[in-house]
Design a protein around this motif. Structure first.
Motif, PDB file in Angstrom:
ATOM      1  N   PHE B 138       0.929  -1.233   0.065  1.00 53.99           N
ATOM      2  CA  PHE B 138      -0.151   0.129   0.032  1.00 53.99           C
ATOM      3  C   PHE B 138       1.000   1.140   0.133  1.00 53.99           C
ATOM      4  O   PHE B 138       0.493   2.328  -0.624  1.00 53.99           O
ATOM      5  CB  PHE B 138      -0.952  -0.089   1.203  1.00 53.99           C
ATOM      6  CG  PHE B 138      -2.219  -0.751   0.961  1.00 53.99           C
ATOM      7  CD1 PHE B 138      -2.379  -2.155   1.011  1.00 53.99           C
ATOM      8  CD2 PHE B 138      -3.263   0.169   0.521  1.00 53.99           C
ATOM      9  CE1 PHE B 138      -3.622  -2.706   0.732  1.00 53.99           C
ATOM     10  CE2 PHE B 138      -4.603  -0.588   0.148  1.00 53.99           C
ATOM     11  CZ  PHE B 138      -4.735  -2.010   0.434  1.00 53.99           C
ATOM     12  N   ARG B 139       1.938   0.993   0.794  1.00 54.97           N
ATOM     13  CA  ARG B 139       2.877   2.455   0.625  1.00 54.97           C
ATOM     14  C   ARG B 139       3.330   2.754  -0.964  1.00 54.97           C
ATOM     15  O   ARG B 139       3.475   3.881  -1.178  1.00 54.97           O
ATOM     16  CB  ARG B 139       4.039   2.098   1.770  1.00 54.97           C
ATOM     17  CG  ARG B 139       5.055   3.392   1.972  1.00 54.97           C
ATOM     18  CD  ARG B 139       6.211   3.059   2.808  1.00 54.97           C
ATOM     19  NE  ARG B 139       6.970   4.080   2.521  1.00 54.97           N
ATOM     20  CZ  ARG B 139       8.146   4.297   3.256  1.00 54.97           C
ATOM     21  NH1 ARG B 139       8.444   3.098   3.940  1.00 54.97           N
ATOM     22  NH2 ARG B 139       9.064   5.216   3.034  1.00 54.97           N
ATOM     23  N   ASN B 140       3.903   1.520  -1.186  1.00 54.18           N
ATOM     24  CA  ASN B 140       4.406   1.946  -2.641  1.00 54.18           C
ATOM     25  C   ASN B 140       3.200   2.292  -3.696  1.00 54.18           C
ATOM     26  O   ASN B 140       3.628   3.020  -4.583  1.00 54.18           O
ATOM     27  CB  ASN B 140       5.198   0.284  -3.133  1.00 54.18           C
ATOM     28  CG  ASN B 140       6.199   0.095  -2.209  1.00 54.18           C
ATOM     29  OD1 ASN B 140       6.608   1.258  -1.342  1.00 54.18           O
ATOM     30  ND2 ASN B 140       6.779  -1.124  -2.472  1.00 54.18           N
ATOM     31  N   ALA B 141       2.130   1.717  -3.560  1.00 53.89           N
ATOM     32  CA  ALA B 141       0.867   1.938  -4.381  1.00 53.89           C
ATOM     33  C   ALA B 141       0.575   3.292  -4.304  1.00 53.89           C
ATOM     34  O   ALA B 141       0.340   4.199  -5.259  1.00 53.89           O
ATOM     35  CB  ALA B 141      -0.342   1.191  -3.983  1.00 53.89           C
ATOM     36  N   ALA B 142       0.601   3.899  -3.087  1.00 58.20           N
ATOM     37  CA  ALA B 142       0.363   5.200  -2.700  1.00 58.20           C
ATOM     38  C   ALA B 142       1.361   6.050  -3.217  1.00 58.20           C
ATOM     39  O   ALA B 142       0.955   7.196  -4.040  1.00 58.20           O
ATOM     40  CB  ALA B 142       0.117   5.410  -1.411  1.00 58.20           C
ATOM     41  N   SER B 167       2.123   0.679   6.251  1.00 57.27           N
ATOM     42  CA  SER B 167       1.709   1.395   5.117  1.00 57.27           C
ATOM     43  C   SER B 167       1.913   2.769   5.245  1.00 57.27           C
ATOM     44  O   SER B 167       1.688   3.646   4.337  1.00 57.27           O
ATOM     45  CB  SER B 167       0.427   0.945   4.962  1.00 57.27           C
ATOM     46  OG  SER B 167      -0.655   1.876   5.605  1.00 57.27           O
ATOM     47  N   MET B 168       2.401   3.289   6.531  1.00 54.84           N
ATOM     48  CA  MET B 168       2.532   4.682   7.037  1.00 54.84           C
ATOM     49  C   MET B 168       1.070   5.192   6.592  1.00 54.84           C
ATOM     50  O   MET B 168       0.899   6.393   6.137  1.00 54.84           O
ATOM     51  CB  MET B 168       3.423   5.427   5.722  1.00 54.84           C
ATOM     52  CG  MET B 168       4.778   5.000   5.503  1.00 54.84           C
ATOM     53  SD  MET B 168       5.880   4.811   7.105  1.00 54.84           S
ATOM     54  CE  MET B 168       6.492   6.614   7.043  1.00 54.84           C
ATOM     55  N   GLY B 169       0.151   4.258   7.144  1.00 51.90           N
ATOM     56  CA  GLY B 169      -1.263   4.969   7.031  1.00 51.90           C
ATOM     57  C   GLY B 169      -1.875   4.921   5.543  1.00 51.90           C
ATOM     58  O   GLY B 169      -3.219   5.286   5.534  1.00 51.90           O
ATOM     59  N   HIS B 170      -1.005   4.701   4.746  1.00 54.10           N
ATOM     60  CA  HIS B 170      -1.809   4.691   3.292  1.00 54.10           C
ATOM     61  C   HIS B 170      -2.847   3.641   3.025  1.00 54.10           C
ATOM     62  O   HIS B 170      -3.753   3.860   1.910  1.00 54.10           O
ATOM     63  CB  HIS B 170      -0.768   4.554   2.131  1.00 54.10           C
ATOM     64  CG  HIS B 170       0.149   5.972   1.997  1.00 54.10           C
ATOM     65  ND1 HIS B 170      -0.393   7.015   1.726  1.00 54.10           N
ATOM     66  CD2 HIS B 170       1.579   5.940   2.355  1.00 54.10           C
ATOM     67  CE1 HIS B 170       0.639   7.789   1.660  1.00 54.10           C
ATOM     68  NE2 HIS B 170       1.643   7.315   2.149  1.00 54.10           N
ATOM     69  N   VAL B 171      -3.054   2.393   3.893  1.00 58.53           N
ATOM     70  CA  VAL B 171      -4.256   1.715   3.564  1.00 58.53           C
ATOM     71  C   VAL B 171      -5.621   2.416   3.809  1.00 58.53           C
ATOM     72  O   VAL B 171      -6.469   2.138   3.628  1.00 58.53           O
ATOM     73  CB  VAL B 171      -3.947   0.311   4.489  1.00 58.53           C
ATOM     74  CG1 VAL B 171      -3.045  -0.559   4.142  1.00 58.53           C
ATOM     75  CG2 VAL B 171      -3.823   0.660   6.085  1.00 58.53           C
ATOM     76  N   LEU B 172      -5.434   3.611   4.819  1.00 59.10           N
ATOM     77  CA  LEU B 172      -6.391   4.340   5.089  1.00 59.10           C
ATOM     78  C   LEU B 172      -6.894   5.283   3.865  1.00 59.10           C
ATOM     79  O   LEU B 172      -7.766   5.803   4.200  1.00 59.10           O
ATOM     80  CB  LEU B 172      -6.175   5.074   6.487  1.00 59.10           C
ATOM     81  CG  LEU B 172      -5.646   4.330   7.697  1.00 59.10           C
ATOM     82  CD1 LEU B 172      -5.297   5.066   8.780  1.00 59.10           C
ATOM     83  CD2 LEU B 172      -6.849   3.043   8.051  1.00 59.10           C
TER      84      LEU B 172
END
Lengths: 282, 282
Positions: B138-142, B167-172
């Motif tokens: 998710f981190r990379n996707a964001a 994810s550094m919160g990027h799943v959110l």
């Protein structure tokens, strides 16, 4: 082949260097740079056996030792201990399910000149203090065709147990050397790379950087990456010829340093392969 | 703004959902899919506050709460607990130095149609059972411009505490949905993507795969990745239009799944940007 000896006593002094392996990384008798090299699991032990590091001890189950004997062979001159899982677990201090581990002495590090000889693609690290990131960087470097790794200042030990493990043993394969100098002087080594014909590319986000794909078309490239967060020092960036960035989406953070390096090295491999009508670099 | 209440007693029942946080991931009362969402540290808490997840509790030091109040604002309707570091550490069960954490209820998941709406680049996951890999994906996707993530079968929970943190919160932030079906039937969803105009690209090593850079020039792309080791199932690969690989050096392993996805998504971003005379995809 080393003589194979069954050992069933966790207190056997010949197994002493494996004792409390989880604590070994913080032992005062093993300061950074001087600890033994430890390989865990069949794949990494095989890479250790194939490496230039002098193996001291291989300890494994009968089945795992048989596999090694049939494959790369067991090292002459090393202690080869046949142990069961309960014994090896009692020695290392946790349930060791991988079946085999090995230790080796450190070999003298390659010189910078040795790492440079014949190299077309180098990876240069500054301030990467995390052992897991070091390991991941070597794994990615090996996968994406890097010829050697050079360390600037303030990096973690690549031969630390955790680095070896996360690298899948590739720290034992990919040549590396430390550029001389301290935190504000090692960067002179980058000028040395330029004199030897390397395009020295700083990977750094920001508008003053070119997109990565514009940076890689050179006969020899050295890709320079810094730690997440602080990134490269100004000293390092000034010593580079080009600044390149991975185009990032709005609102995102920078990528992990090993991931960013993988992207940069992929771009280098793509450029070398010369796809889609782009001139192949020769 | 939620009323701010000082809490100095680690046994305060209003802090109960933070108790023994390190053990919370294996609590029988929080099975996969139904646990609270936990955000740790200022950056991730800010992303939780900006998300669609209903915040229940924010617990932090006075300084951190002041920062949040001055920035995104503290959520109305949530409990806002002002605690010192000793109190919060005693509650969560380890030295909590980040100064702030927050919990939220889960929101109903997006539908597949919602994730697809307007998307040009999707990431599809199969069999990624490791929470850390889910977070890194998710981190990379964001960072690399993915519009949404779709889950096939056998993936770990993206809202697990460890996934959120890595994810550094990027799943959110990055929309996601689960494709319906089991391990051998979810792949029908890939056919659905193709019907909606997505080029469905399986990332898989091997000689039958094209180099990545030949696969990404389409108006809409869905990149499909599987777990390290087993990789994608044959069912999944058969449902894809194209197989693409990262060219790897001899003797290397495959890359970590999140790293491989980052490379694939970079190639997608590069193709969309249309560098060096290549036709810009429109």
């Amino acid at each position: 082949m080393g003589a194979r000896v069954r050992m069933a006593d966790p207190a056997d002094p010949r197994l002493a260097e494996l004792r409390d392996l989880n604590r070994a990384e913080s032992r005062p008798d093993r300061p950074g740079g001087s600890g033994l090299v430890v390989a865990e699991g069949r794949l990494i032990v095989e890479r250790l056996l194939a490496s230039r590091y002098p193996v001291r001890l291989v300890a494994g189950t009968a089945a795992r030792l048989d596999e090694l004997a049939a494959g790369p062979g067991l090292p002459a001159g090393a202690t080869v201990a046949e142990v069961d899982r309960a014994t090896i677990s009692a020695v290392v201090g946790f349930d060791f399910h991988r079946g085999v581990l090995a230790t080796a002495d450190r070999a003298p590090e390659h010189s910078v000149a040795e790492v440079l000889a014949g190299a077309r693609t180098l990876l240069v690290l500054e301030g990467v203090g995390d052992h897991e990131n070091i390991g991941a960087l070597f794994r990615n470097a090996a996968g994406l065709g890097v010829d050697g790794v050079l360390f600037g200042a303030a990096c973690a030990d690549p031969l630390y147990r955790r680095s070896v493990r996360v690298s899948m043993g590739h720290v034992l394969r990919v040549p590396f050397a430390h550029l001389p100098g301290g935190t504000t002087t090692w960067q002179r080594g980058l000028a040395g790379l330029r004199e030897r014909g390397f395009r020295v590319v700083a990977m750094t986000p920001g508008e003053s950087s070119a997109p990565l794909w514009e940076a890689m078309a050179a006969e020899r490239v050295a890709l320079v990456v810094g730690a997440e967060g602080p990134g490269l020092t100004e000293h390092a960036m000034r010593a580079c010829e080009v600044r390149a960035r991975i185009p990032m989406a709005a609102g995102a953070d920078s990528l992990n340093v090993a991931t960013a390096a993988a992207v940069g090295l992929y771009e280098r491999a793509r450029t070398l392969a010369g796809p889609m009508g782009q001139p192949r670099v020769t």
